[in-house]
Write a protein that holds these residues in place. Structure first.
Motif, PDB file in Angstrom:
ATOM      1  N   PHE A   9       0.863  -1.185   0.000  1.00 15.77           N
ATOM      2  CA  PHE A   9       0.000   0.000   0.000  1.00 15.77           C
ATOM      3  C   PHE A   9       0.893   1.227   0.000  1.00 15.77           C
ATOM      4  CE2 PHE A   9      -2.933   3.162   1.677  1.00 15.77           C
ATOM      5  CZ  PHE A   9      -4.176   2.778   1.162  1.00 15.77           C
ATOM      6  N   SER A  10       0.633   2.149  -0.898  1.00 14.47           N
ATOM      7  CA  SER A  10       1.488   3.315  -1.090  1.00 14.47           C
ATOM      8  C   SER A  10       1.536   4.216   0.135  1.00 14.47           C
ATOM      9  CB  SER A  10       0.985   4.122  -2.293  1.00 14.47           C
ATOM     10  OG  SER A  10       1.634   5.373  -2.371  1.00 14.47           O
ATOM     11  N   ALA A  11       2.659   4.937   0.268  1.00 10.54           N
ATOM     12  CA  ALA A  11       2.775   5.994   1.273  1.00 10.54           C
ATOM     13  C   ALA A  11       2.102   7.279   0.808  1.00 10.54           C
ATOM     14  CB  ALA A  11       4.242   6.269   1.569  1.00 10.54           C
ATOM     15  N   HIS A  12       1.581   7.290  -0.436  1.00  4.22           N
ATOM     16  CA  HIS A  12       1.009   8.512  -1.003  1.00  4.22           C
ATOM     17  C   HIS A  12      -0.384   8.273  -1.584  1.00  4.22           C
ATOM     18  CE1 HIS A  12       4.537  11.086  -0.537  1.00  4.22           C
ATOM     19  NE2 HIS A  12       5.271  10.043  -0.859  1.00  4.22           N
ATOM     20  N   PRO A  13      -1.345   7.842  -0.761  1.00  3.40           N
ATOM     21  CA  PRO A  13      -2.720   7.755  -1.278  1.00  3.40           C
ATOM     22  C   PRO A  13      -3.240   9.148  -1.615  1.00  3.40           C
ATOM     23  CG  PRO A  13      -2.701   7.489   1.105  1.00  3.40           C
ATOM     24  CD  PRO A  13      -1.263   7.500   0.667  1.00  3.40           C
ATOM     25  N   LYS A  14      -4.245   9.212  -2.475  1.00  2.00           N
ATOM     26  CA  LYS A  14      -4.816  10.490  -2.886  1.00  2.00           C
ATOM     27  C   LYS A  14      -6.291  10.535  -2.489  1.00  2.00           C
ATOM     28  CE  LYS A  14      -1.094  12.032  -4.876  1.00  2.00           C
ATOM     29  NZ  LYS A  14      -0.147  11.178  -4.175  1.00  2.00           N
ATOM     30  N   ALA A  53       3.669  -3.384 -16.852  1.00  4.18           N
ATOM     31  CA  ALA A  53       5.111  -3.488 -17.090  1.00  4.18           C
ATOM     32  C   ALA A  53       5.792  -2.196 -16.639  1.00  4.18           C
ATOM     33  CB  ALA A  53       5.358  -3.736 -18.571  1.00  4.18           C
ATOM     34  N   ASP A  54       7.025  -2.306 -16.205  1.00  2.00           N
ATOM     35  CA  ASP A  54       7.828  -1.164 -15.737  1.00  2.00           C
ATOM     36  C   ASP A  54       7.297  -0.578 -14.435  1.00  2.00           C
ATOM     37  OD1 ASP A  54       9.539  -1.279 -17.973  1.00  2.00           O
ATOM     38  OD2 ASP A  54       8.109  -0.138 -19.159  1.00  2.00           O
ATOM     39  N   ALA A  55       6.651  -1.391 -13.624  1.00  2.00           N
ATOM     40  CA  ALA A  55       6.119  -0.912 -12.345  1.00  2.00           C
ATOM     41  C   ALA A  55       6.843  -1.551 -11.169  1.00  2.00           C
ATOM     42  CB  ALA A  55       4.619  -1.197 -12.262  1.00  2.00           C
ATOM     43  N   ASP A  56       8.144  -1.809 -11.326  1.00  2.00           N
ATOM     44  CA  ASP A  56       8.896  -2.477 -10.267  1.00  2.00           C
ATOM     45  C   ASP A  56       9.200  -1.573  -9.079  1.00  2.00           C
ATOM     46  OD1 ASP A  56       8.853  -4.826 -11.616  1.00  2.00           O
ATOM     47  OD2 ASP A  56      10.990  -4.900 -12.092  1.00  2.00           O
ATOM     48  N   MET A  57       9.099  -0.251  -9.261  1.00  2.00           N
ATOM     49  CA  MET A  57       9.273   0.680  -8.137  1.00  2.00           C
ATOM     50  C   MET A  57       8.506   1.955  -8.448  1.00  2.00           C
ATOM     51  SD  MET A  57      10.421   3.071  -5.976  1.00  2.00           S
ATOM     52  CE  MET A  57      11.693   4.138  -6.651  1.00  2.00           C
ATOM     53  N   ILE A  58       7.409   2.184  -7.715  1.00  2.00           N
ATOM     54  CA  ILE A  58       6.614   3.401  -7.873  1.00  2.00           C
ATOM     55  C   ILE A  58       6.405   3.977  -6.479  1.00  2.00           C
ATOM     56  CG2 ILE A  58       4.473   4.412  -8.729  1.00  2.00           C
ATOM     57  CD1 ILE A  58       4.064   1.911 -10.416  1.00  2.00           C
ATOM     58  N   HIS A  59       6.854   5.188  -6.267  1.00  2.00           N
ATOM     59  CA  HIS A  59       6.705   5.788  -4.947  1.00  2.00           C
ATOM     60  C   HIS A  59       5.449   6.643  -4.827  1.00  2.00           C
ATOM     61  CE1 HIS A  59       8.063   7.191  -1.043  1.00  2.00           C
ATOM     62  NE2 HIS A  59       7.849   8.449  -1.415  1.00  2.00           N
ATOM     63  N   ASP A  60       5.011   7.238  -5.927  1.00  2.00           N
ATOM     64  CA  ASP A  60       3.911   8.192  -5.880  1.00  2.00           C
ATOM     65  C   ASP A  60       3.119   8.102  -7.178  1.00  2.00           C
ATOM     66  OD1 ASP A  60       2.286  10.231  -4.978  1.00  2.00           O
ATOM     67  OD2 ASP A  60       3.831  11.783  -5.002  1.00  2.00           O
ATOM     68  N   PHE A  61       1.904   8.638  -7.174  1.00  2.00           N
ATOM     69  CA  PHE A  61       1.078   8.706  -8.377  1.00  2.00           C
ATOM     70  C   PHE A  61       0.201   9.941  -8.265  1.00  2.00           C
ATOM     71  CE2 PHE A  61      -2.070   7.373  -5.531  1.00  2.00           C
ATOM     72  CZ  PHE A  61      -3.291   7.099  -6.118  1.00  2.00           C
ATOM     73  N   ALA A  62      -0.666  10.158  -9.248  1.00  2.00           N
ATOM     74  CA  ALA A  62      -1.557  11.309  -9.247  1.00  2.00           C
ATOM     75  C   ALA A  62      -2.921  10.877  -9.770  1.00  2.00           C
ATOM     76  CB  ALA A  62      -0.977  12.432 -10.108  1.00  2.00           C
ATOM     77  N   TRP A  67      -8.687   9.771 -14.556  1.00  2.00           N
ATOM     78  CA  TRP A  67      -7.610   8.801 -14.565  1.00  2.00           C
ATOM     79  C   TRP A  67      -6.868   8.693 -13.233  1.00  2.00           C
ATOM     80  CZ3 TRP A  67      -8.481   6.592 -19.027  1.00  2.00           C
ATOM     81  CH2 TRP A  67      -8.825   7.353 -20.143  1.00  2.00           C
ATOM     82  N   LEU A  68      -6.318   7.488 -13.007  1.00  2.00           N
ATOM     83  CA  LEU A  68      -5.197   7.297 -12.096  1.00  2.00           C
ATOM     84  C   LEU A  68      -3.949   7.394 -12.971  1.00  2.00           C
ATOM     85  CD1 LEU A  68      -6.405   4.188 -10.038  1.00  2.00           C
ATOM     86  CD2 LEU A  68      -6.950   6.606  -9.670  1.00  2.00           C
ATOM     87  N   VAL A  69      -3.013   8.248 -12.576  1.00  2.00           N
ATOM     88  CA  VAL A  69      -1.873   8.570 -13.431  1.00  2.00           C
ATOM     89  C   VAL A  69      -0.601   8.017 -12.811  1.00  2.00           C
ATOM     90  CG1 VAL A  69      -0.580  10.422 -14.533  1.00  2.00           C
ATOM     91  CG2 VAL A  69      -3.050  10.686 -14.142  1.00  2.00           C
ATOM     92  N   PHE A  70       0.098   7.171 -13.570  1.00  2.00           N
ATOM     93  CA  PHE A  70       1.351   6.581 -13.112  1.00  2.00           C
ATOM     94  C   PHE A  70       2.472   6.965 -14.079  1.00  2.00           C
ATOM     95  CE2 PHE A  70      -1.944   3.890 -11.354  1.00  2.00           C
ATOM     96  CZ  PHE A  70      -1.522   3.710 -10.050  1.00  2.00           C
TER      97      PHE A  70
END
Length: 314
Positions: A9-14, A53-62, A67-70
């Protein structure tokens, strides 16, 4: 929920304007991403697993209204890597030249991936606001000067070694439906990270972006920030307050003025006056940050610097 106990679970929920909470969890090496929609009372309404794909490390999103933006970095997790100390971070391989970066848009109504756009490889940890702008999406990203150098600087700082990180700058990425790739423009030359904005306008166009910054008085070979800045994301103009030599600024939070326009309110945050061994809480007029604090509370001792915070109206 028992179904999601122990899940990432992210440290940056919106928190959306209607109170809905969106979040995610990344699963290194799996090529998949967990998504969560939580109602304003804290009850999990939807959990989904998507191919990413390419989601091996995501710290934040918007988020935007649609949309959910990654923003995805070309970091590949290698569980067999013997590089470094064997930690999770040392097993991430930056492959920017080979892979580039990606912006991924997930439909909020279905939690399905609808668009992927190619961009230049963009190392970062934190995002500002994002919004739909007609047929395009604009995303504020606080870039860092290379993933590996940033991690080396963080490790050095944690070990008490001198290390000054090269300047990081805020950028804006724009992607347009029907186009395969996105464009990038620099918002300002000012060093900035730990972004905050007027969250009453989350997913709507905003101009005021606040962040920690490096001021002119920052000593060489120091890690961190000693200033705060207000950035006009349209014009690039900045208002900066430099705390001075001997002070480390932590993340400052935006507190809106009731009924005020976007960006009107106060900026509140702690700083560590390590020269005096004291922690100071400062309050600024958010529209005149460069005028300095309008109020300060000084503790007779210093607290360990922190990362993120939250403001909850009483």
């Amino acid at each position: 929920s028992p179904e999601t106990d122990g899940a990432a679970f992210s440290a940056h929920p919106k928190v959306d304007r209607d109170g809905t909470i969106w979040s995610f969890g990344y699963l290194p090496g799996s090529g998949r991403l967990a998504l969560y929609r939580i109602d304003p009372k804290g009850q999990l309404k939807t959990a989904a697993m998507i191919e990413a794909a390419d989601a091996d490390m995501i710290h934040d999103f918007a988020i935007t209204d649609r949309w959910l933006v990654f923003v995805l970095m070309p970091l590949v997790f290698d569980p067999e890597s013997s590089r470094g100390d064997g930690s999770f971070m040392s097993r991430l391989q930056w492959q920017g030249e080979e892979r580039g970066g990606t912006v991924m848009l997930v439909d909020k109504s279905t939690l399905a991936v609808r668009h992927r756009f190619q961009i230049a490889a963009t190392p970062f940890f934190h995002l500002g606001n994002a919004w739909d702008d007609g047929s395009s999406v604009r995303i504020q990203v606080m870039t860092v000067p290379g993933f590996d150098p940033t991690m080396e600087a963080i490790l050095a700082a944690m070990q008490g070694r001198a290390y000054q990180l090269a300047n990081a700058v805020p950028i804006e990425i724009t992607v347009r439906t029907g186009k395969p790739s996105g464009t990038i423009r620099k918002l300002t030359d000012r060093t900035a990270d730990f972004p905050v904005y007027d969250r009453r306008f989350i997913a709507k166009r905003t101009r005021a972006l606040f962040a920690c910054a490096i001021g002119p008085s920052m000593p060489e070979a120091m890690f961190g920030f000693n200033a705060i800045v207000r950035i006009d994301s349209d014009s690039g103009r900045t208002r900066l307050y430099d705390y001075g030599t001997g002070v480390l600024a932590e993340e400052h939070l935006f507190v809106p003025r009731k009924g005020g326009r976007e960006g009107a309110g106060w900026l509140v945050g702690p700083s560590l006056d390590y020269a005096r061994g004291q922690t100071v809480l400062s309050v600024f007029n958010a529209e005149a940050v460069d005028a300095g604090p309008i109020s300060q509370a000084r503790l007779p001792y210093g607290l360990p610097p922190g990362l993120h915070g939250a403001f909850v109206a009483g």
